[in-house]
Structure formats: C-alpha cells, structure tokens
Motif scaffolding. Structure first.
Motif, PDB file in Angstrom:
ATOM      1  N   LYS A 110      22.686  -7.011 -18.975  1.00  0.00           N
ATOM      2  CA  LYS A 110      22.132  -8.016 -19.493  1.00  0.00           C
ATOM      3  C   LYS A 110      22.856  -9.084 -19.120  1.00  0.00           C
ATOM      4  CE  LYS A 110      19.317  -9.696 -23.340  1.00  0.00           C
ATOM      5  NZ  LYS A 110      18.515  -9.096 -24.821  1.00  0.00           N
ATOM      6  N   GLN A 154      21.616 -12.423 -19.727  1.00  0.00           N
ATOM      7  CA  GLN A 154      21.563 -13.112 -20.772  1.00  0.00           C
ATOM      8  C   GLN A 154      22.607 -12.945 -21.608  1.00  0.00           C
ATOM      9  OE1 GLN A 154      18.958 -11.357 -19.683  1.00  0.00           O
ATOM     10  NE2 GLN A 154      17.595 -12.570 -19.469  1.00  0.00           N
ATOM     11  N   ASP A 155      23.929 -12.481 -21.467  1.00  0.00           N
ATOM     12  CA  ASP A 155      25.260 -12.187 -22.753  1.00  0.00           C
ATOM     13  C   ASP A 155      25.781 -11.688 -21.604  1.00  0.00           C
ATOM     14  OD1 ASP A 155      23.151 -10.757 -24.635  1.00  0.00           O
ATOM     15  OD2 ASP A 155      23.373  -8.840 -24.713  1.00  0.00           O
ATOM     16  N   ARG A 174      23.012 -14.349 -11.324  1.00  0.00           N
ATOM     17  CA  ARG A 174      22.157 -14.058 -11.730  1.00  0.00           C
ATOM     18  C   ARG A 174      21.636 -12.993 -10.618  1.00  0.00           C
ATOM     19  NH1 ARG A 174      20.037 -16.055 -17.437  1.00  0.00           N
ATOM     20  NH2 ARG A 174      21.986 -16.490 -18.487  1.00  0.00           N
TER      21      ARG A 174
END
Length: 313
Positions: free
Chosen positions: A261, A263-264, A290
């Motif tokens: 993930k 976002q983490d 990303r």
C-alpha cells in the motif's frame, strides 16, 4: 598497865593520807557511798545511742535525694522522648518484623525501577514516537484485513455446496500466496519504487538493511533490490567496496521495487529521523515514486528443508 600505855604512840607528823591507809583502818562509815550501776542497763543505753545515730544518718541520706530532686531542673518533652528512644529497647520479634518489612520494601523498589527502566519509550525522541505509532497503525490494519479474509474463507466453506472443491481452491490460493512470500512466484501490484544514489560511496549495508526493515514494518509484501528477490532469510553485507545481498554483489544506484500500500510505504520512509533523512545525511540522493503497478519478477529457487517436515504428512 593500861591500854593507853601499851599501844605505842604514832608520831604526829607521820600521818598517812586517807587513800594510803589500809582498808581495815578506815572505818566503813567514812567511805563515800557510790551508787551501783547495773551492767545490763548500760549496754541497752549504748545500743539505743547507736540506733539513734543510724536512724539520723538514714534520715539524712533520705533527705539528700529529696534535696537533689528539688534542686534538679524539670526535663523537657524532647529530653524525655530522647531518653525513651535511646538506648533502643528492641525485642527479637520486633527485629524479625523490621527485617521482613525492609525486604518487602526493597523488592517493591526494585520492581518499580525495573518496570521504569524496561520501557522502550522512555526518553524516545518525537520522531521515534511518530514512527512507532505509524508502524502500530499499519500492523493493526493488516491484521484486521487478514482476519476479515479468514472469516470470508470460513463463510465460503460453510455455505458452499461442494465443500471439497472450495477447499481445493483455497489451498491453491494459499500456495500462491506462500510462493510470493518465499520468492518462488512472480508478483505484481501497486507499490513504490525507491532509488538510492550514492556518488561518494558513504552508504553502508546496515543502512540498506534498515531501509528493508522499515518497508517490511510498513506492510511491504514483495521486495526486489537490483534484480535480487528479498525473502525472509535475506541478508546484506559489505563486499569489497560495494554491498552484497545473500552473497551477490550489487552496484549503485540501489533500486527497491516494493509491492504494498503506497499510502503507508512512502510516509514510513519520510517520517522525521527516518530512512530518507538518514541517507541524506550521508550525502546520498533518495527518490520515492508511487506506481499503480509494480512487477517483482526475480525468483528464488525453491529450497527443500533438510529437517523440517509437514506435521500433517
């Protein structure tokens, strides 16, 4: 011949004094009368006199302390307290109780001190606390997702008409997941690409290991570094002016392909005092990108364990 003639006359000037005269010549009536003193009354008088003197001496001795007490000043409360406390009068039972209380207090003090010293957060910096909280949040989320997946699988098994076929399907899916973790199966999915450029060669193997651990703590599921698949037993080492992974030397720039993930993963690298700041202190350049699709296609040969066997076989 008369009696006066027969007795010779005594000369006048040769009279003997009365005390020198013979006793028979002194008439009884001429001796002075002396009162008789009985012996017993005399002894009683002497005893009475000695008793009286002893009594007077005793009364004088009794009167002396009274005089001293009258002269001595009255003691204060602090003086009486000091006399009562010192020298101490302690019995054996009191000593045993005091010893037990001392041992109990010492044990409690040691326990409190050990609990205070064992805290990992004692004296931690703000950046470390932020990183720890972020890692805990990520782990909690992953555990909740795994719990939900297991519950869904259980429901599918219970509601499926052909439980044997459903069990076979889940077994194949589990094998695929374990193959990704073991590095024997290629994987793809969303994630990030981390590129580290070290022109001065200051980055060491332990710093790359810290980067790997940070990514794993943030939820990375598959990682590949410069064409080498990272598995549970991977290790970093310094190899003659470079860095090696599992004994294979790699050169810079060091490129991490990470599935997870995004976002983490990215915030975990950029927290204050984290991986990015540490590498930049070594004058290295760090770039995080990303991506919706990261391909991890480096494979590891399946290794047959020498001693471990399945407990179901």
């Amino acid at each position: 011949m008369s009696t006066n003639d027969s007795q010779p006359e005594e000369p006048m000037g040769s009279e003997l004094p009365p005390q020198d005269r013979p006793e028979q010549d002194v008439p009884r009536e001429a001796q002075p009368a002396q009162p008789a003193r009985p012996a017993e009354p005399a002894a009683s008088a002497a005893s009475a006199a000695s008793a009286a003197s002893a009594a007077s001496a005793a009364s004088a001795a009794d009167a002396a302390p009274d005089a001293d007490q009258a002269v001595a000043p009255a003691q204060t409360g602090r003086q009486r307290l000091a006399e009562g406390l010192w020298p101490p009068r302690v019995s054996r039972a009191q000593l045993i109780v005091a010893l037990l209380l001392f041992v109990l207090g010492l044990g409690l003090a040691i326990q409190v001190r050990s609990n205070s010293d064992s805290s990992a957060l004692r004296g931690a910096r703000q950046e470390d606390l932020v990183r720890i909280l972020d890692e805990l949040d990520g782990r909690t989320k992953r555990l909740e997702d795994e719990k939900q997946q297991l519950e869904d699988q259980r429901k599918e098994l219970e509601s499926s008409s052909n439980q044997a076929e459903e069990a076979r399907r889940q077994t194949i899916e589990k094998e695929r997941q374990l193959g990704i973790l073991a590095g024997t199966v290629a994987a793809q999915g969303p994630g990030i690409t981390l590129k580290i450029t070290d022109p001065k060669g200051q980055v060491q193997s332990d710093q790359l290991l810290d980067t790997l651990q940070e990514l794993r703590a943030a939820g990375a599921e598959a990682i590949q570094v410069n064409g080498v698949r990272i598995v549970a037993g991977s290790f970093f080492s310094d190899e003659g002016g470079g860095i090696g992974i599992d004994g294979k030397k790699i050169t810079q720039p060091y490129e991490f392909k990470v599935i997870g993930k995004a976002q983490d993963l990215e915030p975990a690298l950029n927290i204050p005092g984290g991986v990015v700041q540490t590498l930049e202190k070594e004058q290295a350049t760090v770039a995080v990108t990303r991506s919706a699709k990261i391909v991890v296609d480096a494979l590891r040969a399946a290794k047959q364990p020498d001693y471990a066997r399945s407990s179901s076989s």
